[in-house]
Scaffold this active site. Structure first.
Site, mmCIF file in Angstrom:
data_model
loop_
_atom_site.group_PDB
_atom_site.id
_atom_site.type_symbol
_atom_site.label_atom_id
_atom_site.label_comp_id
_atom_site.label_asym_id
_atom_site.label_seq_id
_atom_site.Cartn_x
_atom_site.Cartn_y
_atom_site.Cartn_z
ATOM 1 N N LYS A 179 0.881 -1.183 0.000
ATOM 2 C CA LYS A 179 0.000 0.000 0.000
ATOM 3 C C LYS A 179 0.907 1.218 0.000
ATOM 4 C CE LYS A 179 -2.068 3.027 1.942
ATOM 5 N NZ LYS A 179 -1.952 4.386 1.347
ATOM 6 N N GLU A 254 8.267 1.013 11.451
ATOM 7 C CA GLU A 254 9.352 1.999 11.314
ATOM 8 C C GLU A 254 8.683 3.359 11.387
ATOM 9 O OE1 GLU A 254 12.467 1.278 11.043
ATOM 10 O OE2 GLU A 254 12.432 -0.846 10.560
ATOM 11 N N CYS A 287 12.867 10.427 8.140
ATOM 12 C CA CYS A 287 12.704 9.943 9.514
ATOM 13 C C CYS A 287 14.028 9.987 10.272
ATOM 14 C CB CYS A 287 12.160 8.528 9.495
ATOM 15 S SG CYS A 287 13.149 7.443 8.457
ATOM 16 N N GLU A 388 8.671 16.031 15.847
ATOM 17 C CA GLU A 388 9.202 15.739 14.516
ATOM 18 C C GLU A 388 8.577 16.738 13.531
ATOM 19 O OE1 GLU A 388 7.845 12.222 12.373
ATOM 20 O OE2 GLU A 388 9.900 11.875 11.714
HETATM 21 P P1 NAP Z 1 1.549 8.326 7.587
HETATM 22 O O1 NAP Z 1 0.554 9.398 7.438
HETATM 23 O O2 NAP Z 1 1.596 7.578 8.854
HETATM 24 O O3 NAP Z 1 1.299 7.342 6.344
HETATM 25 C C1 NAP Z 1 2.130 6.242 6.086
HETATM 26 C C2 NAP Z 1 1.376 5.216 5.268
HETATM 27 O O4 NAP Z 1 0.300 4.708 6.065
HETATM 28 C C3 NAP Z 1 0.722 5.784 4.006
HETATM 29 O O5 NAP Z 1 0.734 4.792 3.003
HETATM 30 C C4 NAP Z 1 -0.692 6.061 4.483
HETATM 31 O O6 NAP Z 1 -1.641 6.107 3.442
HETATM 32 C C5 NAP Z 1 -0.927 4.849 5.373
HETATM 33 N N1 NAP Z 1 -1.999 5.010 6.343
HETATM 34 C C6 NAP Z 1 -2.601 6.152 6.760
HETATM 35 N N2 NAP Z 1 -3.573 5.856 7.667
HETATM 36 C C7 NAP Z 1 -3.587 4.512 7.812
HETATM 37 C C8 NAP Z 1 -4.356 3.606 8.596
HETATM 38 N N3 NAP Z 1 -5.298 4.023 9.413
HETATM 39 N N4 NAP Z 1 -4.091 2.274 8.484
HETATM 40 C C9 NAP Z 1 -3.114 1.829 7.675
HETATM 41 N N5 NAP Z 1 -2.361 2.634 6.896
HETATM 42 C C10 NAP Z 1 -2.588 3.967 6.974
HETATM 43 O O7 NAP Z 1 3.032 8.871 7.333
HETATM 44 P P2 NAP Z 1 3.562 9.785 6.163
HETATM 45 O O8 NAP Z 1 3.084 11.176 6.408
HETATM 46 O O9 NAP Z 1 3.268 9.134 4.847
HETATM 47 O O10 NAP Z 1 5.137 9.676 6.385
HETATM 48 C C11 NAP Z 1 5.811 10.476 7.288
HETATM 49 C C12 NAP Z 1 6.107 9.718 8.562
HETATM 50 O O11 NAP Z 1 6.768 8.500 8.261
HETATM 51 C C13 NAP Z 1 7.069 10.485 9.471
HETATM 52 O O12 NAP Z 1 6.632 10.385 10.799
HETATM 53 C C14 NAP Z 1 8.371 9.743 9.297
HETATM 54 O O13 NAP Z 1 9.266 9.850 10.364
HETATM 55 C C15 NAP Z 1 7.910 8.343 9.090
HETATM 56 N N6 NAP Z 1 8.924 7.547 8.414
HETATM 57 C C16 NAP Z 1 9.625 6.624 9.145
HETATM 58 C C17 NAP Z 1 10.630 5.888 8.530
HETATM 59 C C18 NAP Z 1 11.425 4.871 9.303
HETATM 60 O O14 NAP Z 1 12.060 4.043 8.665
HETATM 61 N N7 NAP Z 1 11.394 4.874 10.610
HETATM 62 C C19 NAP Z 1 10.934 6.097 7.198
HETATM 63 C C20 NAP Z 1 10.219 7.047 6.495
HETATM 64 C C21 NAP Z 1 9.201 7.766 7.122
HETATM 65 P P3 NAP Z 1 -2.104 7.525 2.840
HETATM 66 O O15 NAP Z 1 -0.938 8.093 2.127
HETATM 67 O O16 NAP Z 1 -3.211 7.155 1.934
HETATM 68 O O17 NAP Z 1 -2.535 8.370 3.997
#
Ligand code: NAP
Length: 485
Positions: A179, A254, A287, A388
């Site tokens: 996804k 992650e 991240c 963050e």
């Molecule tokens: P996000 O809003 O949490 O979304 C991540 C993924 O989850 C997207 O594909 C999103 O889909 C999906 N998602 C949203 N709501 C969901 C739900 N209720 N159930 C299952 N999946 C759901 O994060 P983001 O804004 O895309 O990314 C930024 C965050 O990712 C930051 O906090 C960053 O630190 C973290 N990150 C961590 C790492 C690591 O390796 N630790 C690496 C990269 C990023 P949609 O796009 O359709 O909302």
């Protein structure tokens, strides 16, 4: 703005590009220009079920799961070659979809290819053991695939993170549903096509763009799914973990970070002060971003000056231009969030040394460009030092002793990454052991290596990606005892 020439892009289910069950599509845009890159089919709950069922069928049929290690490795190596053969196309697609500089995309695509090669090389030696047991007979362990895995990916490194998850999952013989983030599905869809071309059986890799709330939840709660690997925000990750608990699904997460970059007075300051991409890489939407720079007070002013000068020289511009160092943020909404943090920093009394403004004029008006912000005189309790921001904003904080530096570094709910800079090997070893983090580097701002485990502690997540141990997360151990009697 609508673009009549933009292509339609279907979901990838069971080896075919298909429209969503509802027929809905969403425009996917280039954040640097606002242009529509494609109208992508928007999956709903029905499509989520179809994708899981396709994965389940392919898994039950067994042509991938039961393929020999050599056969699986051959497909993964072919896929690595195909990624390399199409690297420039993929890099341009990624830069156009994420707004990141083309040089960064090229590196991420290359790493993606290397990941498939790496796990192709790992699987021949990843197996079980014979185990001496205190009973008459022989103990054996097997490593077996898990089943259907759901891999949820964020928008900041769409291709790289997809490959980090897909390559070990496929290497172990699982069937998967990816996804991608709604904003950035294009490179994952292309990867799915290349995987079919490489000889992966239909249904083993399904790619399902759609809204996280509905589609993500439908995938996570589907009873046939055995393993979920999620990368994204801590808040959404916690929700995924809660949903997965009912069926006791395996989960790795992650999540977010607020990592520290610790600079001791004996460090090579020219090198440490120039390592600004550990914060500003991918325009800070990383991240691992070391967005808290902790600097020993003896060299604090000199360090801040160097940092500001290097930041002043940054080239902000067209992501597809080779010279660009900072591209566009992902969206106007995200930029507004980043800007609000900068205003909060100023309001709480931090000193804004440079940047911290929306970049305007000419081409910048069409995108979501932002001038990287350097804050000095930040205190650890300030919002910009705790939350963050996920944008090009750095907080430089002074410290007076090694103990204080460790205390500050650990004064965060997160524990993902970090760096320290010193020429004292004893101190380096003490500090890397004391900092609560999953990953840390010494005298460099870079710490992601395909060959090494990557992941966080505390609210940065559970489990590890990359490295040989990722195969453990995509396999089950089975213990077998054969009686002699
Ligand atoms: P996000 O809003 O949490 O979304 C991540 C993924 O989850 C997207 O594909 C999103 O889909 C999906 N998602 C949203 N709501 C969901 C739900 N209720 N159930 C299952 N999946 C759901 O994060 P983001 O804004 O895309 O990314 C930024 C965050 O990712 C930051 O906090 C960053 O630190 C973290 N990150 C961590 C790492 C690591 O390796 N630790 C690496 C990269 C990023 P949609 O796009 O359709 O909302």
């Amino acid at each position: 703005m609508p673009d009549r020439d933009a292509p339609n892009a279907g979901l990838l289910i069971d080896g075919a590009r298909v429209p969503s069950a509802s027929g809905a599509t969403v425009p996917v845009r280039n954040p640097a220009t606002g242009a529509v890159l494609a109208y992508v089919a928007q999956a709903g709950v029905e499509d989520a079920h179809s994708a899981v069922e396709a994965a389940q069928r392919s898994y039950a049929a067994g042509s991938w799961r039961r393929a020999t290690v050599a056969e699986r490795a051959r497909v993964l190596l072919r896929l690595a070659d195909l990624i390399r053969a199409n690297a420039e196309e993929l890099a341009r697609l990624e830069s156009s979809n994420v707004g990141k500089p083309i040089g960064e995309s090229r590196g991420e695509i290359a790493m993606g290819a290397d990941c498939f090669q790496f796990y192709a090389g790992q699987i021949p030696s990843f197996g079980g053991h014979t185990v001496p047991v205190s009973a008459p007979g022989t103990g054996l362990t097997f490593r077996e695939s898990v089943g259907v895995c759901v891999l949820i990916v964020p928008w900041n490194f769409p291709f790289a993170i997809t490959t980090w998850k897909v390559s070990p999952a496929l290497a172990m013989g699982n069937s998967v549903v990816v996804k991608p983030a709604s904003a950035t599905p294009l490179s994952a869809l292309r990867l799915g096509e290349l995987a079919l071309e490489a000889g992966l059986p239909p249904g083993v890799l399904n790619i399902l763009p759609g809204p996280g709330g509905a589609v993500g939840t439908a995938l996570v709660t589907h009873p046939a799914v055995r393993k979920i690997s999620f990368t994204g925000s801590t808040e959404v990750g916690a929700g995924v973990m809660r949903l997965a608990a009912d069926d006791i699904k395996r989960v790795s997460l992650e999540l977010g970070g607020k990592s520290a970059n610790i600079v001791f007075a004996d460090a090579d300051l020219a090198k440490a002060g120039a390592a600004i991409f550990s914060v500003f890489g991918n325009a800070g939407q990383d991240c691992c971003s070391r967005s808290r720079v902790l600097v020993e007070r003896l060299v604090y002013n000199e360090f801040v000056e160097r940092y500001v000068e290097r930041t002043r020289a940054l080239r902000i511009g067209d992501p597809l231009d080779d010279a660009t160092e900072i591209g566009s943020l992902i969206s106007p909404e995200h930029r507004a969030k980043v800007d609000a943090y900068v205003r909060k920093g100023v309001e709480q009394g931090a000193k804004l040394c440079i940047g911290g403004a929306i970049k305007r004029g000419g081409m910048y008006d069409a995108g979501s460009f932002y001038e990287p912000a350097v804050f000095a005189d930040v205190t650890p309790d300030m919002v910009i030092a705790q939350e963050e921001i996920f944008g090009p904003v750095v907080s430089i904080i002074p410290f007076d002793s090694e103990e204080e530096a460790i205390k500050l570094a650990n004064g965060s709910i997160y524990g993902l990454s970090g760096s320290l800079w010193t020429r004292d090997i004893g101190r380096a070893l003490r500090v890397v052991r004391a900092v609560e983090t999953g990953v840390i580097s010494v005298n460099t701002g870079w710490s992601v290596h395909m060959e090494m485990p990557f992941g966080g502690v505390k609210r940065s997540g559970v489990g590890r990606e990359l490295g040989p141990s990722a195969l453990e997360h995509y396999s089950e151990q089975k213990s077998v005892f054969i009686s002699d009697e």
